[in-house]
Design a protein around this motif. Structure first.
Motif, PDB file in Angstrom:
ATOM      1  N   MET A   1      -3.528 -15.435 -14.987  1.00  0.00           N
ATOM      2  CA  MET A   1      -3.188 -16.779 -14.670  1.00  0.00           C
ATOM      3  C   MET A   1      -2.605 -18.155 -14.209  1.00  0.00           C
ATOM      4  N   SER A   2      -2.308 -18.275 -13.556  1.00  0.00           N
ATOM      5  CA  SER A   2      -1.105 -18.892 -12.954  1.00  0.00           C
ATOM      6  C   SER A   2      -2.005 -20.760 -12.941  1.00  0.00           C
ATOM      7  N   SER A   3      -1.552 -21.731 -14.141  1.00  0.00           N
ATOM      8  CA  SER A   3      -1.891 -22.829 -13.598  1.00  0.00           C
ATOM      9  C   SER A   3      -1.154 -23.564 -13.380  1.00  0.00           C
ATOM     10  N   THR A   4      -1.497 -24.434 -12.341  1.00  0.00           N
ATOM     11  CA  THR A   4      -0.465 -25.949 -12.539  1.00  0.00           C
ATOM     12  C   THR A   4      -1.468 -27.460 -12.254  1.00  0.00           C
ATOM     13  N   THR A   5      -2.090 -27.181 -13.569  1.00  0.00           N
ATOM     14  CA  THR A   5      -2.721 -28.470 -14.313  1.00  0.00           C
ATOM     15  C   THR A   5      -1.626 -29.468 -15.332  1.00  0.00           C
ATOM     16  N   GLU A   6      -1.391 -29.969 -15.355  1.00  0.00           N
ATOM     17  CA  GLU A   6       0.067 -30.451 -16.628  1.00  0.00           C
ATOM     18  C   GLU A   6      -0.493 -30.181 -17.891  1.00  0.00           C
ATOM     19  N   PRO A   7       0.238 -29.840 -19.455  1.00  0.00           N
ATOM     20  CA  PRO A   7      -0.845 -29.869 -19.765  1.00  0.00           C
ATOM     21  C   PRO A   7      -0.689 -30.890 -20.856  1.00  0.00           C
ATOM     22  N   ALA A   8      -1.461 -30.652 -21.779  1.00  0.00           N
ATOM     23  CA  ALA A   8      -2.353 -32.226 -22.678  1.00  0.00           C
ATOM     24  C   ALA A   8      -1.587 -33.394 -23.125  1.00  0.00           C
ATOM     25  N   SER A   9      -1.371 -34.268 -22.954  1.00  0.00           N
ATOM     26  CA  SER A   9      -0.539 -34.882 -23.550  1.00  0.00           C
ATOM     27  C   SER A   9      -0.240 -34.746 -25.697  1.00  0.00           C
ATOM     28  N   THR A  10       0.533 -34.725 -25.640  1.00  0.00           N
ATOM     29  CA  THR A  10       0.821 -34.128 -26.847  1.00  0.00           C
ATOM     30  C   THR A  10       2.412 -36.035 -27.206  1.00  0.00           C
ATOM     31  N   PRO A  11       2.546 -36.344 -28.471  1.00  0.00           N
ATOM     32  CA  PRO A  11       3.012 -37.373 -29.103  1.00  0.00           C
ATOM     33  C   PRO A  11       4.473 -36.868 -28.572  1.00  0.00           C
ATOM     34  N   GLY A  25      10.256 -12.514  -9.679  1.00  0.00           N
ATOM     35  CA  GLY A  25      10.155 -11.343  -9.937  1.00  0.00           C
ATOM     36  C   GLY A  25      10.278 -10.697  -9.190  1.00  0.00           C
ATOM     37  N   HIS A  26       9.405  -9.185  -8.653  1.00  0.00           N
ATOM     38  CA  HIS A  26       9.296  -8.871  -7.574  1.00  0.00           C
ATOM     39  C   HIS A  26       7.526  -8.571  -6.881  1.00  0.00           C
ATOM     40  N   ASP A  27       7.708  -8.389  -6.179  1.00  0.00           N
ATOM     41  CA  ASP A  27       6.150  -7.499  -5.596  1.00  0.00           C
ATOM     42  C   ASP A  27       6.112  -6.446  -4.920  1.00  0.00           C
ATOM     43  N   ALA A  28       4.996  -5.800  -5.002  1.00  0.00           N
ATOM     44  CA  ALA A  28       5.195  -3.930  -5.163  1.00  0.00           C
ATOM     45  C   ALA A  28       6.236  -3.591  -4.093  1.00  0.00           C
ATOM     46  N   ASP A  29       6.386  -4.433  -2.707  1.00  0.00           N
ATOM     47  CA  ASP A  29       7.477  -4.098  -1.891  1.00  0.00           C
ATOM     48  C   ASP A  29       9.083  -4.470  -2.948  1.00  0.00           C
ATOM     49  N   GLY A  30       9.470  -4.804  -3.426  1.00  0.00           N
ATOM     50  CA  GLY A  30      11.015  -5.567  -3.858  1.00  0.00           C
ATOM     51  C   GLY A  30      11.112  -6.178  -3.821  1.00  0.00           C
ATOM     52  N   ASN A  31      10.470  -7.241  -2.955  1.00  0.00           N
ATOM     53  CA  ASN A  31      11.171  -8.409  -2.494  1.00  0.00           C
ATOM     54  C   ASN A  31      11.156  -9.174  -3.853  1.00  0.00           C
ATOM     55  N   PRO A  32      12.604 -10.650  -3.786  1.00  0.00           N
ATOM     56  CA  PRO A  32      11.645 -11.170  -5.112  1.00  0.00           C
ATOM     57  C   PRO A  32      11.081 -11.982  -4.619  1.00  0.00           C
ATOM     58  N   THR A  37       2.065 -15.458 -12.654  1.00  0.00           N
ATOM     59  CA  THR A  37       1.260 -14.950 -13.270  1.00  0.00           C
ATOM     60  C   THR A  37       0.906 -15.464 -14.736  1.00  0.00           C
ATOM     61  N   LEU A  38       1.444 -16.386 -15.326  1.00  0.00           N
ATOM     62  CA  LEU A  38       1.698 -16.951 -15.902  1.00  0.00           C
ATOM     63  C   LEU A  38       1.834 -18.567 -15.437  1.00  0.00           C
ATOM     64  N   SER A  39       1.536 -19.480 -16.207  1.00  0.00           N
ATOM     65  CA  SER A  39       1.196 -21.652 -16.113  1.00  0.00           C
ATOM     66  C   SER A  39       2.481 -21.646 -16.460  1.00  0.00           C
ATOM     67  N   GLN A  40       2.846 -22.609 -16.019  1.00  0.00           N
ATOM     68  CA  GLN A  40       4.285 -23.398 -15.310  1.00  0.00           C
ATOM     69  C   GLN A  40       4.253 -24.374 -16.400  1.00  0.00           C
ATOM     70  N   TYR A  41       3.159 -24.305 -17.354  1.00  0.00           N
ATOM     71  CA  TYR A  41       3.302 -25.524 -18.289  1.00  0.00           C
ATOM     72  C   TYR A  41       3.022 -24.052 -19.639  1.00  0.00           C
ATOM     73  N   TYR A  74       5.432 -10.857 -23.475  1.00  0.00           N
ATOM     74  CA  TYR A  74       5.031 -11.903 -24.226  1.00  0.00           C
ATOM     75  C   TYR A  74       3.744 -12.582 -23.416  1.00  0.00           C
ATOM     76  N   GLN A  75       2.768 -12.706 -23.193  1.00  0.00           N
ATOM     77  CA  GLN A  75       1.434 -12.832 -23.172  1.00  0.00           C
ATOM     78  C   GLN A  75       0.564 -12.241 -24.182  1.00  0.00           C
ATOM     79  N   ASP A  76       0.918 -11.011 -24.972  1.00  0.00           N
ATOM     80  CA  ASP A  76       0.731 -10.242 -26.060  1.00  0.00           C
ATOM     81  C   ASP A  76       1.147 -11.445 -26.990  1.00  0.00           C
ATOM     82  N   ARG A  77       2.506 -11.020 -27.558  1.00  0.00           N
ATOM     83  CA  ARG A  77       2.876 -12.231 -28.537  1.00  0.00           C
ATOM     84  C   ARG A  77       1.682 -14.145 -28.593  1.00  0.00           C
TER      85      ARG A  77
END
Length: 184
Positions: A1-11, A25-32, A37-41, A74-77
């Motif tokens: 699931m994608s997230s557009t919310t900025e992450p919590a502040s760090t030092p 990536g590519h959709d089911a029809d091969g279009n870029p 799927t992953l968070s932007q942050y 990547y997600q599994d790691r």
């Protein structure tokens, strides 16, 4: 699931803008497409004086992109922490160095391609030799024992690193090995 919310502040993010990543990536029809799927942050950890952000990782070279296998790996790691390097793989890491931060001496079994994005850090080699890397400088770190130090009392620094798995050399009959401190 994608997230557009900025992450919590760090030092580190008090000083530097948050990192945002875009994965394609590519959709089911091969279009870029922009893959959402992953968070932007990307996730990170904050050991003393630094913030390590994991931009992405690959388990193999060449990467297997069929059916988004690289994304799944990547997600599994993520829940297990990728660590500094991946045997047979590649790690994209961004490191923020707070003012005065100093990393412990370490060696990874990798070739690291680095670019200083902001600020400057001192590269300290295991031999004691040093050099200062400034914004825009490029580093190729070839399995050497080293540490980092941000000598500024007020300015942060940010480095962009791609760590590629490597076989460490044998020097004077001694096979070099990884020397890794804990990041926690």
């Amino acid at each position: 699931m994608s997230s557009t919310t900025e992450p919590a502040s760090t030092p580190a993010s008090v000083y530097l803008p948050p990192l945002r990543r875009v994965i394609t990536g590519h959709d089911a029809d091969g279009n870029p497409i922009i893959n959402k799927t992953l968070s932007q942050y990307p996730p990170g950890i904050t050991p003393s004086g630094m913030h390590f952000c994991l931009g992405y990782s690959l388990d193999s070279s060449p990467a297997i992109l069929d059916n988004d296998q690289d994304l799944a790996a990547y997600q599994d790691r993520l829940p297990h922490n990728v660590g500094l390097s991946i045997r047979g793989g590649t790690v994209l890491r961004i490191v923020d160095f707070l003012p005065g931060a100093e990393a412990p001496m370490h060696r990874t079994a990798t070739v690291d391609f680095g670019v200083m994005m902001e600020g400057e850090v001192q590269l300290v080699m295991g031999s004691g030799e040093t050099t200062v890397l400034r914004r825009g400088d490029i580093l190729v770190q070839r399995g050497t024992l080293h540490s980092w130090k941000n000598n500024s009392a007020t300015e942060p620094a940010r480095g962009f690193f791609v760590l590629v798995d490597a076989e460490l050399p044998t020097v004077n009959g001694t096979k070099l090995v990884e020397e890794m401190p804990s990041l926690e």
